[in-house]
Design an enzyme around this catalytic site. Structure first.
Site, PDB file in Angstrom:
ATOM      1  N   HIS A 130     -18.479  57.074  -6.622  1.00  0.00           N
ATOM      2  CA  HIS A 130     -18.982  55.723  -6.923  1.00  0.00           C
ATOM      3  C   HIS A 130     -19.422  55.021  -5.637  1.00  0.00           C
ATOM      4  CE1 HIS A 130     -18.872  51.628  -8.804  1.00  0.00           C
ATOM      5  NE2 HIS A 130     -18.487  51.296  -7.581  1.00  0.00           N
ATOM      6  N   GLU A 131     -18.600  55.095  -4.597  1.00  0.00           N
ATOM      7  CA  GLU A 131     -18.936  54.418  -3.338  1.00  0.00           C
ATOM      8  C   GLU A 131     -20.144  55.072  -2.670  1.00  0.00           C
ATOM      9  OE1 GLU A 131     -17.752  51.650  -2.793  1.00  0.00           O
ATOM     10  OE2 GLU A 131     -16.097  51.731  -4.223  1.00  0.00           O
ATOM     11  N   HIS A 134     -23.247  53.706  -4.174  1.00  0.00           N
ATOM     12  CA  HIS A 134     -23.634  52.423  -3.585  1.00  0.00           C
ATOM     13  C   HIS A 134     -24.448  52.632  -2.309  1.00  0.00           C
ATOM     14  CE1 HIS A 134     -21.877  49.441  -6.137  1.00  0.00           C
ATOM     15  NE2 HIS A 134     -20.632  49.854  -5.979  1.00  0.00           N
ATOM     16  N   GLU A 199     -22.817  47.403  -9.993  1.00  0.00           N
ATOM     17  CA  GLU A 199     -21.598  48.163 -10.311  1.00  0.00           C
ATOM     18  C   GLU A 199     -21.847  49.133 -11.456  1.00  0.00           C
ATOM     19  OE1 GLU A 199     -18.683  48.461  -8.767  1.00  0.00           O
ATOM     20  OE2 GLU A 199     -19.525  47.166  -7.211  1.00  0.00           O
TER      21      GLU A 199
END
Length: 284
Positions: A130-131, A134, A199
């Site tokens: 997930h990071e 980003h 998100e």
């Protein structure tokens, strides 16, 4: 669609900033406001990652000091098609994580010690993915810019409130007062809307990077419960950084509404479950 919505929201934020500048100094004020915004964004572009890591006392680790975490980040970064980011650990009991960096070539991933203790290997992979999403999507830069402009709007509105604005502006005194009060609220709402949009996009991209949507879904459930029970003093002292974390590190409302920086965790898990059920990727 996510990028289109983000672009519209950022345009609205810039227009609001210029509007405050025009209210204070007319056309010249709008131009000055635009130049100030550009200057602030340039500062944020070069320094935001260092500031965020310093605020949360993030310590760098390497293959020798944290081999399992480092190798996981390396493998997932390869899957994502981005350069290996720097890896940091934050000595914090609350399970959480964030990414920063102005572009994929200067990315950094930070996880807390609480997260490392709480999650399984698969769940940790979901969070790291997930990071990395980003970083790949340049969300870290987008959110830094929006936070900077939103903060500048509040500063300008306060300046106008205490020192007066342009008396010749077409809104009149009542309209000017309303603008001074409502502009910071509107800026905050736009910033939060951008954060929630990014998100959801990072959840989907992160699931694709690690190949298992339910790894991230399982992690989100644990992180939400952990964040509710355990304080994060550094985040409480620097609430403007809350939107950078994978789950809201602050103790407050949990509704998926206008005044939250993160989507409701239940909604994020449901979207990931739907993605897994669709079987539209390597997990199918």
């Amino acid at each position: 669609m996510n990028w289109f919505r983000t672009t519209l929201l950022m345009a609205a934020l810039t227009a609001l900033f210029m509007g405050i500048g025009a209210m204070i100094g007319g056309g010249a004020g709008a131009l000055v406001a635009l130049l100030v915004a550009a200057g602030m964004n340039m500062f944020a572009y070069w320094n935001s990652d260092k500031m965020l890591l310093r605020m949360h006392n993030a310590q760098p680790v390497d293959q020798r000091s944290a081999p399992e975490l480092y190798e996981m980040v390396a493998d997932l970064a390869h899957n994502a098609g981005i350069p290996m980011p720097k890896v940091y650990i934050v000595d914090e009991d609350q399970p959480n994580a964030f990414a920063t960096g102005r572009d994929p070539q200067h990315g950094a991933v930070a996880v807390t010690t609480g997260l490392l203790r709480m999650l399984s290997h698969q769940e940790l992979a979901g969070v790291v993915a997930h990071e990395l999403a980003h970083i790949k999507n340049r969300d870290t830069l987008i959110m830094t810019i929006t936070a900077t402009v939103a903060g500048a709007i509040s500063m300008l509105a306060n300046f106008a409130f205490f020192f007066g604005g342009n008396r010749d502006n077409p809104m009149g005194i009542v309209g000017s007062i309303a603008m001074m009060i409502l502009a910071p609220i509107a800026a905050m709402l736009v910033q939060m809307a951008i954060s929630r949009t990014r998100e959801y996009a990072a959840d989907r991209a992160g699931a694709e990077i690690c190949g298992r949507p339910m790894w991230l879904a399982s992690a989100l459930g644990k992180l939400e419960q952990g964040a509710r029970r355990i304080d994060n003093p550094a985040a409480e002292q620097n609430p403007a950084t809350a939107h950078m974390f994978i789950v809201n590190p602050l103790h407050g409302g949990r509704m998926d509404g206008l005044f939250t920086t993160h989507p409701r965790t239940e909604n994020r898990i449901a979207a990931l479950r739907q993605m897994a059920d669709a079987g539209a990727g390597p997990w199918g």
